[in-house]
Structures are given as C-alpha cells and as structure tokens.
Write an enzyme that holds these catalytic residues in place. Sequence first.
Site, PDB file in Angstrom:
ATOM      1  N   TYR A 196      -0.996  11.354   2.238  1.00  0.00           N
ATOM      2  CA  TYR A 196      -1.915  11.205   1.108  1.00  0.00           C
ATOM      3  C   TYR A 196      -1.965  12.465   0.246  1.00  0.00           C
ATOM      4  O   TYR A 196      -2.063  12.382  -0.987  1.00  0.00           O
ATOM      5  CB  TYR A 196      -3.310  10.854   1.616  1.00  0.00           C
ATOM      6  CG  TYR A 196      -3.509   9.373   1.812  1.00  0.00           C
ATOM      7  CD1 TYR A 196      -4.091   8.595   0.813  1.00  0.00           C
ATOM      8  CD2 TYR A 196      -3.116   8.739   2.980  1.00  0.00           C
ATOM      9  CE1 TYR A 196      -4.278   7.232   0.979  1.00  0.00           C
ATOM     10  CE2 TYR A 196      -3.290   7.381   3.164  1.00  0.00           C
ATOM     11  CZ  TYR A 196      -3.879   6.633   2.153  1.00  0.00           C
ATOM     12  OH  TYR A 196      -4.049   5.276   2.318  1.00  0.00           O
TER      13      TYR A 196
ATOM     14  N   HIS B  11      -7.130  -7.014   0.870  1.00  0.00           N
ATOM     15  CA  HIS B  11      -6.075  -6.007   0.744  1.00  0.00           C
ATOM     16  C   HIS B  11      -4.917  -6.251   1.711  1.00  0.00           C
ATOM     17  O   HIS B  11      -3.759  -6.030   1.363  1.00  0.00           O
ATOM     18  CB  HIS B  11      -6.680  -4.624   0.990  1.00  0.00           C
ATOM     19  CG  HIS B  11      -5.691  -3.508   0.944  1.00  0.00           C
ATOM     20  ND1 HIS B  11      -5.007  -3.159  -0.203  1.00  0.00           N
ATOM     21  CD2 HIS B  11      -5.259  -2.648   1.914  1.00  0.00           C
ATOM     22  CE1 HIS B  11      -4.196  -2.135   0.061  1.00  0.00           C
ATOM     23  NE2 HIS B  11      -4.343  -1.807   1.332  1.00  0.00           N
TER      24      HIS B  11
ATOM     25  N   ASP C 191       0.847  -1.189   0.000  1.00  0.00           N
ATOM     26  CA  ASP C 191       0.000   0.000   0.000  1.00  0.00           C
ATOM     27  C   ASP C 191       0.889   1.248   0.000  1.00  0.00           C
ATOM     28  O   ASP C 191       1.693   1.423  -0.892  1.00  0.00           O
ATOM     29  CB  ASP C 191      -0.936  -0.085   1.222  1.00  0.00           C
ATOM     30  CG  ASP C 191      -2.013   0.971   1.258  1.00  0.00           C
ATOM     31  OD1 ASP C 191      -3.057   0.755   0.643  1.00  0.00           O
ATOM     32  OD2 ASP C 191      -1.808   2.006   1.922  1.00  0.00           O
ATOM     33  N   ARG C 192       0.773   2.130   0.995  1.00  0.00           N
ATOM     34  CA  ARG C 192       1.601   3.339   1.032  1.00  0.00           C
ATOM     35  C   ARG C 192       3.086   2.988   1.021  1.00  0.00           C
ATOM     36  O   ARG C 192       3.891   3.663   0.366  1.00  0.00           O
ATOM     37  CB  ARG C 192       1.294   4.171   2.290  1.00  0.00           C
ATOM     38  CG  ARG C 192      -0.150   4.466   2.557  1.00  0.00           C
ATOM     39  CD  ARG C 192      -0.846   5.134   1.410  1.00  0.00           C
ATOM     40  NE  ARG C 192      -0.305   6.470   1.153  1.00  0.00           N
ATOM     41  CZ  ARG C 192      -0.617   7.186   0.071  1.00  0.00           C
ATOM     42  NH1 ARG C 192      -1.419   6.677  -0.855  1.00  0.00           N
ATOM     43  NH2 ARG C 192      -0.120   8.388  -0.087  1.00  0.00           N
TER      44      ARG C 192
ATOM     45  N   HIS D  61     -11.322   8.163   0.030  1.00  0.00           N
ATOM     46  CA  HIS D  61     -10.360   8.722   0.978  1.00  0.00           C
ATOM     47  C   HIS D  61      -9.199   9.415   0.275  1.00  0.00           C
ATOM     48  O   HIS D  61      -8.620  10.363   0.807  1.00  0.00           O
ATOM     49  CB  HIS D  61      -9.831   7.617   1.900  1.00  0.00           C
ATOM     50  CG  HIS D  61      -9.098   6.517   1.197  1.00  0.00           C
ATOM     51  ND1 HIS D  61      -9.670   5.721   0.221  1.00  0.00           N
ATOM     52  CD2 HIS D  61      -7.800   6.096   1.315  1.00  0.00           C
ATOM     53  CE1 HIS D  61      -8.775   4.862  -0.209  1.00  0.00           C
ATOM     54  NE2 HIS D  61      -7.641   5.068   0.424  1.00  0.00           N
TER      55      HIS D  61
END
Length: 301
Positions: free
Chosen positions: A212, A272, A107-108, A152
């Site tokens: 983000y 996920h 992910d990030r 988001h």
Amino acid sequence: MTLAIPGFDYQRVAAADGVTLNVAVGGAGRPIVLLHGFPQTHLMWRHVAADLAADHTVICPDLRGYGASDKPAEAGPATYAKRTMAADVVAVAAALGHDRFALAGHDRGALVAVRAGLDHPGVVTHLAALDVLPTLDMWDVLRGAGAAVAFHLYLMAQPPGLPERMIGASADAFFGHFLDAWTGDPGAIPAQVRAEYLRASREAVPSIVADYRASAGIDADHDRADRAAGRRLGMPVTVVQQDWGAVLGYDAAALWRAWAPDLEHHTTSAGHFLAEEAPAEVVKALRGLLARPCLDTGGKV
C-alpha cells in the site's frame, strides 16, 4: 491447514529478484492469470477459476508479500512497486510456458494487472480489473469526507514503523473489518475461508503495508509518467465495479477510458468481493472479454 482450490496443482515458481510465488494451476487451453486483492489470497478465485479451467489454463498466484508467496523485506520503494509485482507475474507465466496470456485482477491485483498491461503490452492479450480505480484516479477522487471510506490507504501510506505496529497490534480486527464491511453477502466468504484470509494477512503485515505504501509513492510516480507520455492500455479491457462514482461524484467509466480505449465497463450490485459474491457474473464478464479480438495481433484472438 492452508486451503486450496480443488483440482488445481500447486507449485512454487521463480518470479523477479529471487522471489518465489505460490501458484495454483489448473485446466488446459489459452492461459489466463488471476490476481487476488486485499485482504485475500489466490483462494478468492476458487469459483471463477474452476469454471474457466474447463477450457483455459488458469494460473492463480499469491502476489509477493501475500499468502504463501515470499515476503521480502522492504529494501526500498521498488520492492513492492506494482512494476516489480507485474514483472513477477510475467516471469511466473513464462516459467510455466506462456509468453502471452490474459490477465484479470481484483483490487490490489487489478493495479498489478494494469501495470503489467502498460509495461508488457506484447505479453498481456486481454485485461480485466474488478472493483478498483487506476492508482492516480483513486487518489484524486478519495478526498474530503469521502476519503473516510478509504482510511486504510492513508494509514498504510505513512513511513515505515507506525502503521505496521498499529495494524500488527490488532491484525484480526483490522483485516476482519474489511472482510465484514466490504461484502454484500457475508455467506460468500465461509468461516473457514475467512479464517484463512485472516491467518495469511496476520502473517504478512509488513509486506501488505509496503504494498500500500508503494501506491502512494512509486506507483503514482510510474502512472504519472505514463500519463504524461500518453501511454495507454492497447489490449481489450473489461472493468466491473460497484457504482461508487454516484456517491463520490466521479464518472468511473470515463476515468478508465482515459487509460483503456477498448473498454467495456460494467457496474455490479454485488459487494466488493464480487468474485466470491457473484462468480457467475464475473465469469460471464471474463468470457466476454476473452472473446474479443486482440488489437495488437491484427485482430487475432
């Protein structure tokens, strides 16, 4: 009480710009750095890290702005740019005695890993990305009704102020939504671990939003410049992700291959949070990646 990966030693390590990261280190052997995703901490790697530590030095930091790492105030877009966060990772590994290492991110953390591979090609020997698309491609495919699954991203891309207040007013509900909605196996994140993720995220709302926000601005600019210059990931790359392309109408493997010529791409039936839901599958993919020769070292691993 903050949870820890059993058998790992914890220390604070200097990163970039005077920031220090909370880092768990275990095992011995060729180094691999594991970077967590949202809304998690390094603890998401607890199963995978324990397996890899049998024959590798495994380094699991909390990214800047997350977990127990420093959370500098957002002084500008570069504070949480993936370029800055990648420099953190390189600095931490060097401080621990490793000038070259394999790198895996979820992910990030995968976006940080990609930036590290582009900015530091002589340092990152192998690269794995779990359940994410490169930044530019992510923004390109998440359009129209399909973008609702990623609301988001758009919320946290807004200028400072409103997103922080909105999320901070109901942090547990916000972060808990993703922990619930994105998992295919709720039991993979036990109540104690879930509570730790929520606590850590609740205490990091401004820095998580800044992370983000950077992806909608400076990170996209950096990736766009690399794409225009023809820069690509020269090391062996493995990607494991859910098959969202079939739903949203894109070819994930083709998108990744444009950035990574030496690519192995796998889809998973796990949710996920696959490092927690399917750790054996992730370990297999990472061990397969680590067995591949490095292109930039004359075929030497």
